[in-house]
Design an enzyme around this catalytic site. Structure first.
Site, PDB file in Angstrom:
ATOM      1  N   THR B  97      -0.916  -6.020  -6.191  1.00 21.86           N
ATOM      2  CA  THR B  97      -1.605  -6.445  -4.971  1.00 21.86           C
ATOM      3  C   THR B  97      -3.071  -6.762  -5.218  1.00 21.86           C
ATOM      4  O   THR B  97      -3.627  -7.692  -4.629  1.00 21.86           O
ATOM      5  CB  THR B  97      -1.490  -5.329  -3.912  1.00 21.86           C
ATOM      6  OG1 THR B  97      -0.112  -5.074  -3.680  1.00 21.86           O
ATOM      7  CG2 THR B  97      -2.152  -5.730  -2.618  1.00 21.86           C
ATOM      8  N   THR B 172       0.315  -0.770  -7.497  1.00 24.31           N
ATOM      9  CA  THR B 172       0.234   0.666  -7.224  1.00 24.31           C
ATOM     10  C   THR B 172       1.578   1.395  -7.343  1.00 24.31           C
ATOM     11  O   THR B 172       1.599   2.595  -7.590  1.00 24.31           O
ATOM     12  CB  THR B 172      -0.327   0.928  -5.813  1.00 24.31           C
ATOM     13  OG1 THR B 172       0.502   0.276  -4.849  1.00 24.31           O
ATOM     14  CG2 THR B 172      -1.745   0.418  -5.699  1.00 24.31           C
ATOM     15  N   ASP B 173       2.695   0.660  -7.185  1.00 23.87           N
ATOM     16  CA  ASP B 173       3.990   1.341  -7.141  1.00 23.87           C
ATOM     17  C   ASP B 173       4.241   2.234  -8.348  1.00 23.87           C
ATOM     18  O   ASP B 173       4.696   3.359  -8.219  1.00 23.87           O
ATOM     19  CB  ASP B 173       5.126   0.317  -7.025  1.00 23.87           C
ATOM     20  CG  ASP B 173       5.512   0.071  -5.585  1.00 23.87           C
ATOM     21  OD1 ASP B 173       4.612   0.091  -4.735  1.00 23.87           O
ATOM     22  OD2 ASP B 173       6.710  -0.134  -5.312  1.00 23.87           O
ATOM     23  N   LYS B 250       1.568   8.538  -6.433  1.00 25.21           N
ATOM     24  CA  LYS B 250       1.475   7.776  -5.188  1.00 25.21           C
ATOM     25  C   LYS B 250       2.231   8.551  -4.122  1.00 25.21           C
ATOM     26  O   LYS B 250       3.444   8.686  -4.189  1.00 25.21           O
ATOM     27  CB  LYS B 250       2.062   6.379  -5.376  1.00 25.21           C
ATOM     28  CG  LYS B 250       1.847   5.471  -4.175  1.00 25.21           C
ATOM     29  CD  LYS B 250       2.312   4.041  -4.413  1.00 25.21           C
ATOM     30  CE  LYS B 250       2.018   3.178  -3.202  1.00 25.21           C
ATOM     31  NZ  LYS B 250       2.474   1.776  -3.380  1.00 25.21           N
TER      32      LYS B 250
END
Lengths: 431, 431
Positions: B97, B172-173, B250
């Site tokens: 992202t 970020t995943d 996360k």
């Protein structure tokens, strides 16, 4: 069990295990029943206070010990007396740490939890209610499976009759899975069903068993309905928290405040003195006829996804005839799709072609999965993978097993998965 | 993209996308660059403030719009100018992202992040350092696997030469998996390697991309060594947190403060104005020669255990020649062992007999696994299942793949699993 020095001091004071003792140290005074020293520092004298909590006081020269009262023989009649009056609450024992308690006579740990045991260890619960105990089985919760869930659901269903509420004492490891199962397996539940356990066995000075159990009985008397978990909400012995059965998750291996609500608030906090503070509205008691709907399809899998997860594992589940799979995807609900070696798209498509119910949750635990943000997600969603909003993975797994246990059509099963039965899925409130 | 009313007001004020605009509303004033409205309420005028953050101001009658300055053509030379002086920091782009940004000309989202793009979107980073960008690849992080990890490790290894630190922009995943991989794959790391991403793409008013990137560059200049994740630590735009690469997870699907350290404190908080607050001591810079140790055994599995988990899944992994399995057990590290249908003991024993490395973590995430508390745990531990203390499951999985990539003996592999390489496992401090 105590150190030689402590044993000697106790002998001099004429205090035996089970006697009421007064300890004075640096101006502070503790009074309670002397417990055998089960573990830890043998210089700590462990007593059970009137509040029901245990405390360990380090013995040093200068500490004064005084016998207050010799242990009384157990009064068998007392149980009958305390039981007169008060609302009926059923307590179902299934095993776990909370079911282990110290035997005052032998110092050993006993696994059963009879009415008489309860009376001697948590007499306060009989001030709250006319509690009847039932030992269903004695299984550590890591060994529980859907057959146990069914038995617990059946027992709870039976005890709903004639009781104001039902308390289920359960090991903590899989308590949240069981609370989810009961949330689905008993329909039209107009009374509270409270799961309770302890992180430290009741023979340890720091045990959370007493307050948890006492407050579980209190919770079972509240004007609420549904399945809840009641466990310590802080490290102190101040209060416990009531958490919705479909939202509870064990989030620490050992802390007393291990259980947290995920994507939900606490329902209520119950203080040591019985005060109750609500944080959200939950359904009150309803005069309805409960229905037992204790079905489960064991050919359901929960699959956590991680980088390098091999599609062969998914293919194996398809080959083995699994009827439903809940993914713990990454982030907003991703699977690796596009890599020639690790992409799961063709296995996912094969599963869907074979009529397997696929649903998505997130390993983040907190937050919602959302199929429309990224291209990869739209790919999965448009092909028929269900996105389960803010449902937590473990609850989603239990729910899918229950849904598939009904042998309905795939369309009906999908509809049930997305329908809110017990607060397990909420409408999206913010974008 | 804006509503008709807003478009009309902007036209009257003579303001086009890219121009500097002043908005006055109820006595408050905002000034910044007008952005195209990418999504959301078309009545919100979105501008980029001097601070680098975007803000959306709802247009209503009475809101005053004033052109401050027309958009200037891009000054190609400016990059060279800003680059003189300042420490060298390498920025490696891998996708995600954070790599998506709005194009002021077209309003579209562009995937690349060149030096020139950086200059126009986060010019502040060039005040901090002489940042050189390198686009390694453009992969959304859910599609990353160990081959990407190796490429990133190689690129970081190269950039360590001649740079004060390295920043890796990443989706970020699976960022925390990659940060764990880099923590192991680069040995004798005497400089900081900072992973950074964003939860909201930089074309959204609420994007966290700017502060995260700016502070990642700042972190890469600190007197620390090792691999860290740098992401927002609250919902506000006040600060970011530096989290040890082996402890980051996360924990929310969408919130900006999604990353949390598990069983660890934040390393430091970096404020918007560059102030740094440390919460623990971490190794400082060291004048050592880094070594690239980018190996990984993909025949490693992470298996989450749940009630009714079928032993056939474990047997399948054994049949398929997996060399190591990390369990996400329940509680203190339990597996169902004793049930005739779901007990895993015989499969575990078979795996151990075949020389497969088995290790235990907890799905609670927080806390330590502990093999001595309960009988079932002693059974597993005494048979050779490694208990990984407070290592989190994802890091344990990445570490095991890395350890097995060395093709050492089983004994050596066990020794490596329990050795602390990058803060991933800590000594038990309290009982």
């Amino acid at each position: 069990m105590y150190s030689r020095v402590v044993e000697e001091a106790l002998r001099k004071a004429g205090v035996d295990v089970g006697d009421r003792i007064r300890i004075e140290k640096n101006g502070e005074i503790w009074e309670g029943i002397l417990l055998p020293r089960p573990e830890g520092n043998p210089d700590h004298i462990v007593i059970k206070l009137n509040s029901g909590y245990n405390v360990g006081v380090r013995y040093e020269p200068g500490v004064k010990l005084k016998l207050v009262e010799k242990k009384k023989p157990k009064v068998e009649k007392k149980l009958e007396e305390t039981r007169r009056g008060g609302p009926n609450i059923a307590l179902i024992h299934t095993g776990g740490t909370i079911a282990s308690r110290v035997d005052y006579e032998t110092g050993g740990v006993s696994a059963s939890f009879t009415d008489q045991d309860l009376l001697s260890s948590v007499p306060e619960i009989f001030d709250e209610a006319n509690v009847s105990s039932r030992l269903l089985f004695n299984v550590m919760s890591e060994d529980m499976n859907y057959k146990h869930w069914k038995k617990i659901a059946e027992a709870v269903f039976e005890e709903l009759q004639g009781n104001l509420g039902v308390v289920v004492a359960h090991g903590t490891d899989t308590m949240a899975y069981t609370s989810a199962a009961l949330s689905f397996m008993i329909r039209d539940l107009g009374k509270p069903v409270i799961l309770v356990g302890s992180q430290r066995s009741s023979d340890r000075p720091s045990s959370d068993a007493f307050l948890n159990l006492l407050n579980a009985v209190r919770a079972a008397k509240l004007d609420i309905s549904g399945v809840y978990v009641n466990m310590h909400d802080t490290m102190s012995d101040e209060s416990t928290a009531l958490i919705r059965g479909t939202r509870a998750r064990k989030m620490h291996t050992s802390r007393r405040d291990a259980f947290k609500p995920i994507n939900d608030d606490y329902v209520a906090r119950i203080y040591w003195d019985g005060r109750v503070e609500f944080f959200q509205e939950v359904p009150g008691r309803r005069d309805v006829e409960p229905r037992l709907d204790a079905v489960f399809e064991p050919k359901t899998a929960l699959v956590k996804i991680y980088p390098n997860f091999n599609p062969e594992i998914l293919d194996f589940l398809i080959d083995k005839g699994y009827r439903g799979i809940v993914f713990e995807g990454t982030g907003l609900g991703h699977l690796p799709l596009n890599d020639p070696e690790f992409g799961l798209l063709s296995s996912v498509e094969r599963a869907l072609d074979e009529g397997i119910l696929l649903a998505m949750t997130s390993q983040c635990l907190y937050g919602r999965v959302h199929p429309y943000v990224y291209t990869n997600l739209r790919k999965l969603s448009s092909r028929g993978v269900l996105y389960l909003g803010d449902m937590i993975p473990e609850t989603a797994y239990v729910k899918m097993g229950w849904v598939l246990g009904h042998d309905a059509s795939l369309e009906k099963a999908k509809e049930m998965m997305l329908k809110n039965f017990a607060g397990e899925i909420s409408e999206r409130s913010t974008p």
